[in-house]
Write a protein that holds these residues in place. Structure first.
Motif, short mmCIF file in Angstrom:
data_model
loop_
_atom_site.label_atom_id
_atom_site.label_comp_id
_atom_site.label_asym_id
_atom_site.label_seq_id
_atom_site.Cartn_x
_atom_site.Cartn_y
_atom_site.Cartn_z
N LEU A 56 0.93 -1.25 0.03
CA LEU A 56 -0.12 0.02 0.09
C LEU A 56 0.89 1.40 0.04
N VAL A 57 1.94 1.44 0.67
CA VAL A 57 2.95 2.21 0.47
C VAL A 57 4.40 2.11 0.61
N ARG A 58 4.94 2.96 0.04
CA ARG A 58 6.51 2.80 -0.10
C ARG A 58 7.23 3.84 0.75
N ARG B 231 4.91 7.27 0.36
CA ARG B 231 4.15 7.46 -0.67
C ARG B 231 3.05 6.33 -0.85
N VAL B 232 1.92 6.52 -1.31
CA VAL B 232 0.70 5.64 -1.56
C VAL B 232 1.02 5.08 -3.01
N LEU B 233 1.04 3.86 -2.89
CA LEU B 233 1.03 2.88 -4.21
C LEU B 233 -0.16 2.60 -4.82
N ASP B 234 -0.05 2.14 -6.10
CA ASP B 234 -1.29 1.89 -6.63
C ASP B 234 -1.60 0.40 -6.25
N TRP B 235 -2.55 0.39 -5.20
CA TRP B 235 -2.93 -1.04 -4.72
C TRP B 235 -4.01 -1.62 -5.42
N ARG B 236 -4.31 -1.11 -6.60
CA ARG B 236 -5.54 -1.56 -7.31
C ARG B 236 -5.07 -2.80 -8.43
N VAL B 237 -3.72 -2.65 -8.75
CA VAL B 237 -3.12 -3.72 -9.57
C VAL B 237 -3.69 -5.29 -9.46
N LEU C 107 13.82 -11.83 -2.13
CA LEU C 107 13.42 -10.34 -2.13
C LEU C 107 14.20 -9.61 -3.03
N ALA C 108 13.30 -8.61 -3.28
CA ALA C 108 13.87 -7.71 -4.30
C ALA C 108 15.23 -6.75 -3.80
N THR C 109 15.82 -6.72 -4.96
CA THR C 109 17.13 -5.87 -4.63
C THR C 109 16.77 -4.40 -4.44
N ARG C 110 17.56 -3.33 -3.99
CA ARG C 110 17.05 -1.94 -3.69
C ARG C 110 16.81 -1.46 -5.16
N GLU C 111 17.65 -1.89 -6.16
CA GLU C 111 17.37 -1.26 -7.65
C GLU C 111 16.10 -1.92 -8.02
N ASP D 286 8.76 0.12 -8.10
CA ASP D 286 7.95 0.80 -7.25
C ASP D 286 7.34 0.02 -6.16
N VAL D 287 8.07 -0.87 -5.59
CA VAL D 287 7.65 -1.60 -4.52
C VAL D 287 8.60 -1.37 -3.24
N SER D 288 8.15 -1.89 -1.90
CA SER D 288 9.07 -1.59 -0.83
C SER D 288 10.25 -2.44 -1.15
N ALA D 289 11.30 -1.85 -0.21
CA ALA D 289 12.66 -2.32 -0.36
C ALA D 289 12.85 -4.02 0.02
#
Length: 264
Positions: A55-57, A65-71, A196-200, A206-209
């Motif tokens: 929901l946020v990043r 920041r509020v993310l696009d949670w509707r995907v 887990l995603a890398t920072r890059e 556009d997701v959390s770290a």
């Protein structure tokens, strides 16, 4: 309910109801502590819950920041067929159909980068050496970034098909250029894993770290040399995809089940 869950629940409701719009920023930590009458630790725990939910990043010095949670979550059917679009060439596994339109976010980037250990293992080279990488960030048309696609080309591939390494590869893409150079028809093997995603990657998607991602890796093997000459990695946020496979019965699993004769 713990206090941090109460705060998370209230913020979640406000986001879903549009009080905090997609793309906007939440109040600062200081403002949130005042609003809810709690300490910074409670706010941090609540935001961690919302970040894990997509929901946020939280970005240091840039705010919340509020993310696009509707995907919507996409279903990827796992089979053994490779499709081809006459206009685009071979179609990746995330497409719903060969002719589904996709967008590229930003410009594709081609550069020599240190090859990660996993990719180096599959490509048969030493980890950390400079290998040519083609990077694209793509999504179904009209949707936010869905996947980071990195293609790593062997020195042999770049030598034999220099156009495959160019920013603009022409009709059919880099795979057509590889096959035209004498390496066709390519054959592929697919690997899938969660991590887990890398920072890059988190920044590009556009997701959390610390967001979990699903990684699909294809290795392309040359028909001429029988060596792997390209490795393509597709990194997708785990909450945006589910894999679907049709299961088939082996001969040992026929029905009705034959009765077992008891031993004397």
């Amino acid at each position: 309910m713990p206090r941090y869950e109460q705060v998370a629940d209230d913020l979640r409701t406000r986001i879903h109801e549009g009080e905090y719009a997609i793309g906007s920023k939440l109040p600062t930590y200081a403002e949130l502590t005042t609003t809810y009458g709690v300490g910074r630790g409670v706010i941090a725990s609540a935001l961690t819950v919302l970040e894990r939910e997509g929901l946020v990043r939280i970005v240091k010095k840039a705010g919340i920041r509020v993310l696009d949670w509707r995907v919507q979550r996409r279903r990827i059917s796992r089979g053994q067929l490779i499709f081809r679009d006459p206009r685009r060439g071979y179609v990746g596994p995330a497409a719903a159909s060969p002719d589904e339109p996709w967008d590229t976010h930003g410009k594709p980037v081609t550069s020599y980068e240190p090859v990660p250990e996993r990719i180096a293992e599959l490509l048969g080279v030493e980890a950390g050496i400079a290998v040519l990488r083609r990077r694209r960030v793509t999504s179904p048309a009209g949707e936010p970034p869905f996947q980071v696609v990195d293609t790593w080309l062997s020195a042999e591939a770049v030598r034999d098909a220099p156009k495959a390494a160019a920013a603009q590869t022409g009709p059919g893409g880099y795979l057509d250029r590889l096959e035209e150079s004498g390496h066709g028809p390519l054959t592929w093997t697919e690997y899938g894993r969660g991590r887990l995603a890398t920072r890059e990657e988190a920044s590009l998607l556009d997701v959390s770290a610390d967001a979990p991602v699903f990684e699909l890796v294809w290795t392309g093997r040359s028909a001429q040399t029988e060596r792997i000459i390209e490795v393509t990695s597709r990194v997708i946020p785990a909450d945006r995809v589910e894999l679907v496979s049709e299961l088939r019965r082996d001969e040992s699993a026929t029905w009705p089940v034959e009765p077992v004769t008891p031993r004397p």
